[in-house]
Design an enzyme around this catalytic site. Structure first.
Site, PDB file in Angstrom:
ATOM      1  N   CYS A   1      -5.115 -16.233  44.049  1.00 61.32           N
ATOM      2  CA  CYS A   1      -3.532 -16.184  44.011  1.00 61.32           C
ATOM      3  C   CYS A   1      -3.059 -15.766  45.405  1.00 61.32           C
ATOM      4  CB  CYS A   1      -3.367 -14.963  43.263  1.00 61.32           C
ATOM      5  SG  CYS A   1      -1.612 -14.766  42.623  1.00 61.32           S
TER       6      CYS A   1
ATOM      7  N   HIS B   1      -5.898 -15.872  38.159  1.00 62.55           N
ATOM      8  CA  HIS B   1      -6.483 -14.860  38.375  1.00 62.55           C
ATOM      9  C   HIS B   1      -7.937 -14.953  37.639  1.00 62.55           C
ATOM     10  CE1 HIS B   1      -4.211 -11.845  41.057  1.00 62.55           C
ATOM     11  NE2 HIS B   1      -3.368 -12.441  40.621  1.00 62.55           N
TER      12      HIS B   1
ATOM     13  N   GLU C   1     -10.825 -13.370  37.559  1.00 62.64           N
ATOM     14  CA  GLU C   1     -11.383 -11.961  37.294  1.00 62.64           C
ATOM     15  C   GLU C   1     -10.604 -11.334  36.140  1.00 62.64           C
ATOM     16  OE1 GLU C   1      -9.036 -12.595  39.427  1.00 62.64           O
ATOM     17  OE2 GLU C   1      -7.704 -10.949  39.892  1.00 62.64           O
TER      18      GLU C   1
END
Ligand code: MN
Length: 244
Positions: free
Chosen positions: A116, A222, A224
């Site tokens: 990001c 993102h 994760e």
């Protein structure tokens, strides 16, 4: 021989506690930490307040690094004024710290993953520019800005097309996937040395890599936060750990 766990730096930053602006926490969101541990690495927090000499010394002991998400980079870092009221959460200490650090990381060919804001920092540090506000600057663009009150980190509003010859395609095992989208800015003019590896259907740049480096991959989404609903995303963190 005990098993070794690569040390992966995570750039940490100040976060004000909502109920008391005097209380500031230095940290990263926990999904980054979990993703690194699950991939077999040991996360090490790298505070953006670290004096540069100390950051340089610490780099020698790290095996890899993740440039994390966050607020907008001050447009002066890419030669522009603030042009949109949506430009938000600027932290110039962090800008300077990360831009210097990412240049050093690349010089040392340390494996890195940009996420990001980290993806945008990579482009800016090498001389590229950003769209300050996708919604107003790119006509007919998709909605990319799902970072708002009550948002879900793992909501998947749009898909991306991935260059089949890229490392990203290899890491994810696909040329097409749904992603989350928690950004209102994007890479505009690409810096020298970088290659675009994924786009959304409105041609917004969603991922890049640097073929001259051992491992320098960046993504606008993102990963994760979506390892459970898009398990292929684990490949990004595994790739980083395997590259060290
Ligand atoms: Mn997006």
């Amino acid at each position: 021989m005990p098993k070794s766990y690569p040390l992966i730096g995570l750039v940490a930053y100040d976060k004000v506690i909502r109920h008391n602006p005097d209380v500031v926490v230095m940290g990263v969101l926990s999904p980054y930490v979990k993703a690194i541990i699950d991939a077999g690495g040991s996360p090490i927090l790298l505070p953006d307040s670290l004096p540069s000499e100390q950051a340089t010394a610490l780099l020698d002991r790290l095996d890899g690094i993740v440039f994390t998400g966050g607020g907008d980079i001050h447009p002066r870092q890419y030669g522009q004024e603030i042009m949109h009221t949506s430009v938000d959460r600027i932290d110039e200490v962090r800008d300077r710290f990360e831009i210097d650090l990412i240049r050093e990381v690349l010089e040392n060919d340390l494996p890195m993953l940009g996420i990001c804001r980290g993806h945008q920092v990579l482009n800016v540090a090498l001389g590229g520019t950003l769209w300050q506000d996708i919604g107003t600057q790119i006509p007919d663009s998709l909605e990319h800005h799902y970072f708002r009150d009550g948002f879900q980190w793992d909501y998947l509003p749009h898909d991306i097309m991935i260059d089949a010859s890229s490392r990203l395609a290899q890491l994810l095992g696909t040329t097409h996937t749904m992603v989350n989208s928690l950004h209102h800015q994007a890479v505009r003019d690409l810096a020298d040395g970088l290659q675009v590896t994924a786009w959304s259907e409105d041609e917004v740049i969603e991922a890049m890599e640097m073929p001259s480096q051992r491992f320098a991959v960046s993504v606008q989404w993102h990963p994760e936060c979506i390892v459970d609903n898009v398990p292929a995303m684990r490949g990004l963190f595994r790739g980083l750990i395997e590259a060290v």
